[in-house]
Design a protein around this motif. Structure first.
Motif, PDB file in Angstrom:
ATOM      1  N   PHE A  87       0.836  -1.200   0.000  1.00 33.05           N
ATOM      2  CA  PHE A  87       0.000   0.000   0.000  1.00 33.05           C
ATOM      3  C   PHE A  87       0.872   1.253   0.000  1.00 33.05           C
ATOM      4  O   PHE A  87       0.651   2.194  -0.756  1.00 33.05           O
ATOM      5  CB  PHE A  87      -0.916  -0.034   1.232  1.00 33.05           C
ATOM      6  N   LEU A  88       1.908   1.242   0.836  1.00 31.48           N
ATOM      7  CA  LEU A  88       2.809   2.400   0.902  1.00 31.48           C
ATOM      8  C   LEU A  88       3.493   2.627  -0.438  1.00 31.48           C
ATOM      9  O   LEU A  88       3.667   3.755  -0.888  1.00 31.48           O
ATOM     10  CB  LEU A  88       3.892   2.165   1.944  1.00 31.48           C
ATOM     11  N   TYR A  89       3.872   1.533  -1.079  1.00 29.99           N
ATOM     12  CA  TYR A  89       4.540   1.665  -2.378  1.00 29.99           C
ATOM     13  C   TYR A  89       3.612   2.348  -3.379  1.00 29.99           C
ATOM     14  O   TYR A  89       4.005   3.249  -4.113  1.00 29.99           O
ATOM     15  CB  TYR A  89       4.974   0.297  -2.909  1.00 29.99           C
ATOM     16  N   ALA A  90       2.347   1.914  -3.390  1.00 31.17           N
ATOM     17  CA  ALA A  90       1.392   2.474  -4.350  1.00 31.17           C
ATOM     18  C   ALA A  90       1.008   3.900  -3.995  1.00 31.17           C
ATOM     19  O   ALA A  90       0.734   4.716  -4.869  1.00 31.17           O
ATOM     20  CB  ALA A  90       0.148   1.598  -4.422  1.00 31.17           C
ATOM     21  N   ALA A  91       0.996   4.209  -2.692  1.00 31.61           N
ATOM     22  CA  ALA A  91       0.451   5.496  -2.287  1.00 31.61           C
ATOM     23  C   ALA A  91       1.479   6.444  -1.697  1.00 31.61           C
ATOM     24  O   ALA A  91       1.171   7.603  -1.432  1.00 31.61           O
ATOM     25  CB  ALA A  91      -0.663   5.260  -1.278  1.00 31.61           C
TER      26      ALA A  91
END
Ligand code: C2E
Ligand code: MG
Ligand code: MG
Length: 661
Positions: A87-91
């Motif tokens: 999630f952190l990677y995407a956001a």
């Protein structure tokens, strides 16, 4: 044991990890996020394998059941953690850019709260042949936490439109989608333990699609591309990490460099620059190189080495120019960084070295402001044309004028072209600006009033840049036709260009316009911008002596002799002469005596706004005034201080008889 797929996944992930840490790469923020996602995926798949081994061992009585359950808890907790990293990677970029850190905190609480629950709630497992799975409240919590994170990841990838490309959105969808599909399949058929494999597969997709650094590597030199430079500098500014940079401009000193030789030179330079491991070397959009250092002292030490050694790295004559920025924090954004480098290329035109400091930055900001000024002036109708009359010696009338552009600022002050024309020429704004000027001149002439007051034609300045970009003949003819202006009323002023191909284009266009009926003058003669060979080649009918050239006549004997023979020569060639920059009575007399046809200068008048110019013509071209001037020598000239924007009036007297007019 049903762990073949997980082992394959682990092998895949470890291979990916090794490739990832070994390859040449930029230290980008997104890359770091990917790295964390990769590590968490490796931990998760390892725990997956361990949990199956643990369950099997517990079933065989080799491990106490609570130990197997603990491993299961670690495994499901790592699943939530892995989803959070994805999630952190995407956001991540989205949070950084929008300063929406609060959302990140919410997700952090969600994930870590979930993990606490997982460890607090009971878990159980089942082993039935190839079917192995855990269940119970802790597993339910895991499903909920992970599902929310996966859905959020997909939403983030699609929502952050400005931050995410189409490629990025689809890669993330594929990654998370395959994971979700694997989880569903595993739920329905517990013997198919696909989740770990799907996670590894997803990492591979992301690596190939988004994190593959080879995309940012120039095939010819093996250095990073200009696109990679954009990403890297963007990343550094966004995360407030300072750096130093050296921009190297490469200019071949031989004409028509062969492809292979050019390539060899580029390779030589790249290899030389790359010797320093602390440097990130990029190709720049202008075919030069940009070297970035994260450490200023290192850059300063290396700069000396580069300057002394680079010349030896190539085997052909090349000129290097350097733009050195010791401290990136002198600028605020990556956008400004790139604008600044473009500006420096223009600013540093003939300099071998430009060290970026507060003064150069202020210059750049001014450059941007002026660009903006030109744009807004064009939009708001604040571009004005002033007219400076030419005195025609043979008739005693002001029969021609030069159109000179001005911009009025918001306070009503007049800004001179010396401030904005070179900048307009540099960035292409001269095209719309030139059209606007010419349109105003044609509208003015279309009224017929100046002609009635004795004006025969108007000289309009053209920049070489206007010939390079758009077809100038079309724009000029169109504007003249739209306003029904007779082409003989127009005389374009051109200056010399050093560029031979530009000269050929200019010549072609000039001939077209001459056929249409306009004339040309060669401006700034005697400044080095217009020389002898130039007027021999160019189909001009008038030569304009520059201010400095006219002035030099009164300052040294050589210039005096030169000017006299020039005038003689030009007259023999059938050319007319305008003497610019005549400021005093003495100068005006001397020029008239030398036989120049027209005199332009502050002695008669500054450039005037349209209305004042008409008044000037009315007052000074009236037959009675001209007659009086010729007979009695008293010329009354209204004097307007146009350039400073302060308008005043004064009177000047031009004695007639002594001039022998
Ligand atoms: P230029 O074409 O050589 O124009 C003559 C310049 O000399 C004008 O400056 C004029 O005001 C100034 N001048 C005239 N008489 C005297 C004098 O007796 N003493 C002194 N010291 N100066 C005198 P200006 O209007 O500031 O224009 C400067 C330059 O800007 C022009 O030089 C021309 O290169 C450019 N420019 C002006 N208008 C235009 C335009 O419409 N288009 C383009 N492309 N360039 C323009
Ligand atoms: Mg001019
Ligand atoms: Mg001039």
């Amino acid at each position: 044991m049903n762990i073949v797929l997980q082992c394959c996944a682990l092998a895949m992930l470890v291979t990916l990890f090794l490739i990832f840490v070994r390859e040449k790469n930029l230290d980008l923020h997104s890359r770091r996020l990917f790295f964390f996602a990769l590590i968490s995926c490796i931990i998760c798949v390892s725990l997956d394998i361990l949990s199956i081994i643990g369950i099997n061992a517990a079933a065989a009585g080799n491990l106490p059941p609570f130990a197997a359950k603990l491993i299961c808890k670690f495994y499901v907790a790592s699943l939530t953690f892995q989803s959070y990293e994805a999630f952190l990677y995407a956001a991540g970029e989205f949070f950084e850019a929008r300063k929406k850190r609060i959302f990140r905190t919410v997700y952090q609480i969600w994930t870590f709260g979930g993990m606490v629950l997982i460890f607090g709630l009971p878990i159980d497992y089942t082993l039935n042949g190839r079917e192995v799975y855990s269940y119970g409240p802790a597993t339910v919590v895991t499903y909920i936490v992970v599902l929310v994170l996966i859905v959020s990841t997909i939403i983030m990838a699609f929502r952050g439109n400005g931050y995410s490309t189409r490629q990025r959105r689809w890669a993330i969808l594929l990654w998370q989608g395959s994971w979700l599909a694997a989880a569903l399949i595993q739920l329905l058929a517990p013997s198919l333990l696909l989740v770990g494999f799907a996670a590894a597969f997803g990492m591979l997709i992301i690596y190939a699609e988004l994190e593959n650094p080879h995309e940012g590597i120039d095939r010819m030199t093996g250095q990073y591309t200009a696109n990679a430079l954009q990403s890297y500098v963007g990343d550094l500014y966004q995360h407030r990490r300072t750096f130093s940079s050296i921009h190297i401009l490469v200019e071949y000193l031989t004409e028509n460099v062969e492809m292979e030789a050019g390539k060899a030179a580029m390779l030589g330079i790249a290899e030389f620059l790359n010797r320093d491991r602390a440097a990130y070397v990029f190709r720049s959009a202008d075919d030069g190189f940009v070297v970035i250092y994260r450490n200023r002292e290192r850059m300063e030490a290396e700069y000396g080495r580069i300057r002394s050694g680079l010349q030896n790295a190539v085997s052909m004559p090349v000129r290097f120019r350097y733009i050195v920025m010791p401290d990136s924090s002198i600028l605020d954004t990556a956008d400004e960084y790139f604008r600044f480098h473009h500006y420096c290329i223009y600013e540093a035109e003939e300099k071998d070295e430009l060290i970026v400091n507060r003064v150069t930055v202020a210059g750049m900001r001014e450059y941007s402001d002026i660009k903006e000024l030109i744009r807004t002036a064009l939009d708001d109708g604040r571009v004005e044309v002033f007219y400076q009359p030419f005195y025609e010696v043979s008739t005693g009338r002001f029969s021609a004028a030069e159109a000179l552009v001005r911009i009025r600022d918001l306070d009503g002050r007049v800004i001179l072209p010396g401030v904005f024309v070179p900048i307009a020429e540099d960035n292409g704004l001269i095209i719309p600006l030139g059209m606007e000027i010419f349109r105003q001149v044609c509208v003015f002439l279309a009224t017929g009033i100046p002609q009635k007051l004795g004006l025969n034609y108007v000289e309009v300045n053209l920049s070489v840049a206007q010939f390079e970009r758009e077809n100038p003949t079309e724009f000029a003819v169109r504007i003249m036709e739209e306003n029904h202006v007779d082409p003989s009323l127009i005389n374009f002023e051109i200056t010399e260009t050093a560029n031979n191909s530009a000269k050929q284009v200019l010549l072609k266009n000039m001939n077209k316009l001459i056929d249409y009926g306009v004339h040309f003058s060669l401006d700034d003669f005697g400044t080095g911008r217009s020389n002898l060979d130039y007027f021999v080649d160019m189909p001009v009918s008038t030569i304009k002596f520059d201010y400095s050239f006219t002035q030099s006549y009164f300052q040294n004997m050589k210039a005096k002799d030169l000017l006299e023979s020039m005038i003689d020569l030009m007259h023999k060639m059938g050319l007319k002469i305008v003497s610019e920059g005549v400021e005093t009575l003495e100068q005006m007399r001397a020029m008239a005596a030398l036989g120049v046809e027209f005199i332009q200068g502050f002695y008669f008048s500054q450039p005037l706004p349209q209305e004042e110019f008409l008044r000037f013509l009315q007052e000074n071209n009236a037959t009675s005034v001209v007659k009086e001037r010729r007979e009695h020598g008293g010329l009354r000239v209204s004097y307007t201080e146009g350039s400073a924007g302060v308008y005043g009036t004064g009177e000047m007297a031009v004695p007639g008889p002594s001039l022998d007019l």
